[in-house]
Design an enzyme around this catalytic site. Structure first.
Site, PDB file in Angstrom:
ATOM      1  N   CYS A  80      13.527  11.095   7.142  1.00 53.91           N
ATOM      2  CA  CYS A  80      13.349   9.874   8.562  1.00 53.91           C
ATOM      3  C   CYS A  80      15.100  10.151   8.933  1.00 53.91           C
ATOM      4  CB  CYS A  80      12.697   8.670   8.813  1.00 53.91           C
ATOM      5  SG  CYS A  80      13.839   7.938   6.889  1.00 53.91           S
ATOM      6  N   LYS A 134       0.648  -0.881  -0.548  1.00 48.57           N
ATOM      7  CA  LYS A 134      -0.498  -0.094  -0.064  1.00 48.57           C
ATOM      8  C   LYS A 134       0.279   1.892  -0.246  1.00 48.57           C
ATOM      9  CE  LYS A 134      -1.372   2.702   3.301  1.00 48.57           C
ATOM     10  NZ  LYS A 134      -1.773   3.831   2.529  1.00 48.57           N
ATOM     11  N   GLU A 185      10.256  15.860  15.455  1.00 50.40           N
ATOM     12  CA  GLU A 185      10.542  15.623  14.071  1.00 50.40           C
ATOM     13  C   GLU A 185       9.567  16.270  13.542  1.00 50.40           C
ATOM     14  OE1 GLU A 185      11.576  11.801  10.992  1.00 50.40           O
ATOM     15  OE2 GLU A 185       9.893  11.703  12.347  1.00 50.40           O
ATOM     16  N   GLU A 198      10.475   0.842  10.480  1.00 45.88           N
ATOM     17  CA  GLU A 198      11.575   1.751  10.382  1.00 45.88           C
ATOM     18  C   GLU A 198      11.269   2.962  10.416  1.00 45.88           C
ATOM     19  OE1 GLU A 198      13.262   4.754   8.769  1.00 45.88           O
ATOM     20  OE2 GLU A 198      13.512   4.688   6.788  1.00 45.88           O
TER      21      GLU A 198
END
Length: 475
Positions: free
Chosen positions: A289, A181, A386, A255
């Site tokens: 990331c 997906k 983040e 991850e």
């Protein structure tokens, strides 16, 4: 600074359909639901295509197709599976210009990055894992390792095609079949990859692509006939996935987020370090990331380094992602832009000093200028959360021990960078930094032969390299 004439890449190399269905069992099928989503060009807000959103029943159909294909695919000798992977890799190379343009249109990243970074790495991952397909018994996981079965894979919007390659290539090499997906804002290169699978004569059902939002991803992760879950995305969703698969026997790799420290010592080559800092946080608009979003600079060179960094930022070109001169493209979505603005405003409210180069933003689309915050404390939210945008927080340190302490003072542990001329210091730092990847005098350097993954809230498991095979084998 040079004035660059526009050098736009042609959109004519890409044929975008008005609407897309789902790719299940080697065929394009309609969704059983009514929901469809418009995917837009973030640089112009122009609608590119309408995409079906898969229902739970559609996901079940895709998993059944993958299960049916698993018997055939896993029974093939590794050398035969390798031929399909090699063929896919070569087709990706042949169609790389088309894929790069489509990626920049749908994602907003500069064509220079799509063309020179993403696409070569995508092909390289398929080539690399094609080489492993008939050598799995020598990978260090015991003789005759077996595939797991059906892999359910959910990928993010920041590197849509590259994350697909990271997931699909090792899964197929090991003999698994896949239901993938893509992210709801960037489905188009995954749908073009479905065409490439058909072009490569991949057996029906080996790769299935189901588009949709979080509900579709949840249906895939929770499906009882999925043997392996691979997810790249936010820590929050990663936690939900870990909870939902606990006790099910499914193998999982996650991850997740990062807040990497890019550490510059006083003996570092200054101009090289500045280039590494720019690449570390402004590459892909900071939608990375493992971005070096916290700059830790030794106190004695703070002023000199920041002056050089600001001069360099003044030369970055922000604008049309399809212009080959563009350094900084569009933010991927309105929602992500709102998050970046919110955290940046909080940074100012908490007392940090904000700076951006003189930069005119286009009237349409989602844009944010490259931004530096100085006077940042470790308690500030911009130093802990983040941002996932082109925003750099600058902190200082005096000793290597203080640099390690500040670098590790984060719930994340995905990556770090160390800039110094002393090899012994690089090794000393790398041994103490709690990060899955430590770059020395470089940053954001990726290679299919090298494992990638994190500690703590950055997830668990490794992708890439020989280590990336383990997640797809019954060992």
């Amino acid at each position: 600074m040079f004035e660059y004439a526009p050098a736009p890449e042609s959109r004519d190399v890409v044929d975008i359909r008005p609407s897309y269905g789902l790719f299940i069992g080697g065929e394009w099928v309609d969704s059983q639901g009514e929901n469809r989503n418009k995917t837009v060009n973030p640089a112009s807000e122009e609608v590119l295509a309408e995409v079906a959103w898969a229902t739970e029943a559609d996901v079940d159909r895709a998993v059944q197709a993958a299960r049916k294909a698993f018997g055939v695919w896993s029974a093939l000798p590794g050398s035969e599976r390798a031929k399909y992977l090699f063929r896919i890799a070569r087709i990706i190379q042949e169609r790389s210009r088309e894929l790069a343009v489509l990626e920049s249109l749908d994602n907003g990243k500069p064509i220079r990055e799509s063309r020179d970074v993403d696409l070569p790495l995508v092909a390289a991952h398929f080539f690399y894992y094609a080489g492993w397909a008939d050598k799995l018994g020598y990978a260090g996981y015991g003789p005759g390792p077996r595939p797991l079965g059906v892999a359910g894979q959910v990928i993010p919007w920041n590197f849509p095609l590259l994350m697909l390659a990271w997931k699909i290539a090792p899964a197929l090499a090991c003999g698994n079949t896949v239901v993938l997906k893509p992210a709801e804002t960037t489905p188009l290169t995954a749908l073009l990859f479905a065409e490439i699978c058909a072009q490569a004569d991949l057996p029906p059902g080996v790769v299935n692509i189901v588009t949709g939002a979080g509900e579709t991803g949840a249906a895939l992760v929770n499906h009882p006939d999925v043997d392996k879950v691979a997810f790249t995305g936010s820590t929050e969703v990663g936690r939900q996935i870990a909870r939902s698969v606990a006790g099910t026997g499914k193998k999982v790799t996650l991850e997740l987020g990062g807040k990497a420290a890019n550490i510059v010592f006083e003996d570092a080559a200054l101009d090289q370090a500045v280039e590494g800092i720019v690449n570390g946080i402004f590459f892909n608009q900071g939608h990375v990331c493992c971005a070096g979003s916290r700059l830790l600079v030794q106190e004695s060179i703070e002023t000199e380094l920041l002056d050089a960094l600001k001069r360099r930022l003044g030369t970055l070109r922000l604008g049309d992602p399809l212009d080959k001169n563009t350094d900084i493209g569009a933010i991927n979505s309105a929602a992500q832009l709102a998050k970046i603005r919110e955290l940046s405003d909080l940074g100012e409210a908490e007392g940090a000093e904000r700076w951006s180069p003189a930069c005119s933003l286009p009237d349409k689309g989602f844009w944010f200028p490259p931004t530096i915050f100085t006077g940042v404390a470790q308690s500030h939210r911009i130093a802990r959360e983040e941002v996932f945008g082109p925003v750099l927080s600058v902190l200082t340190f005096r000793t290597p021990a203080e640099a390690v302490e500040k670098a590790n003072n984060t719930p994340f542990g995905l990556s770090a960078g160390v800039w110094t001329e002393k090899g012994s210091r690089i090794l000393w730092m790398a041994d103490r930094l709690r990060a899955g990847v430590v770059w020395a005098n470089t940053f954001n350097r990726f290679d299919p032969t090298s494992p990638f993954g994190g500690y703590k809230e950055s997830g668990y498991g490794r992708e890439g390299g020989r280590h990336g095979l383990e997640a797809y084998l019954d060992v």
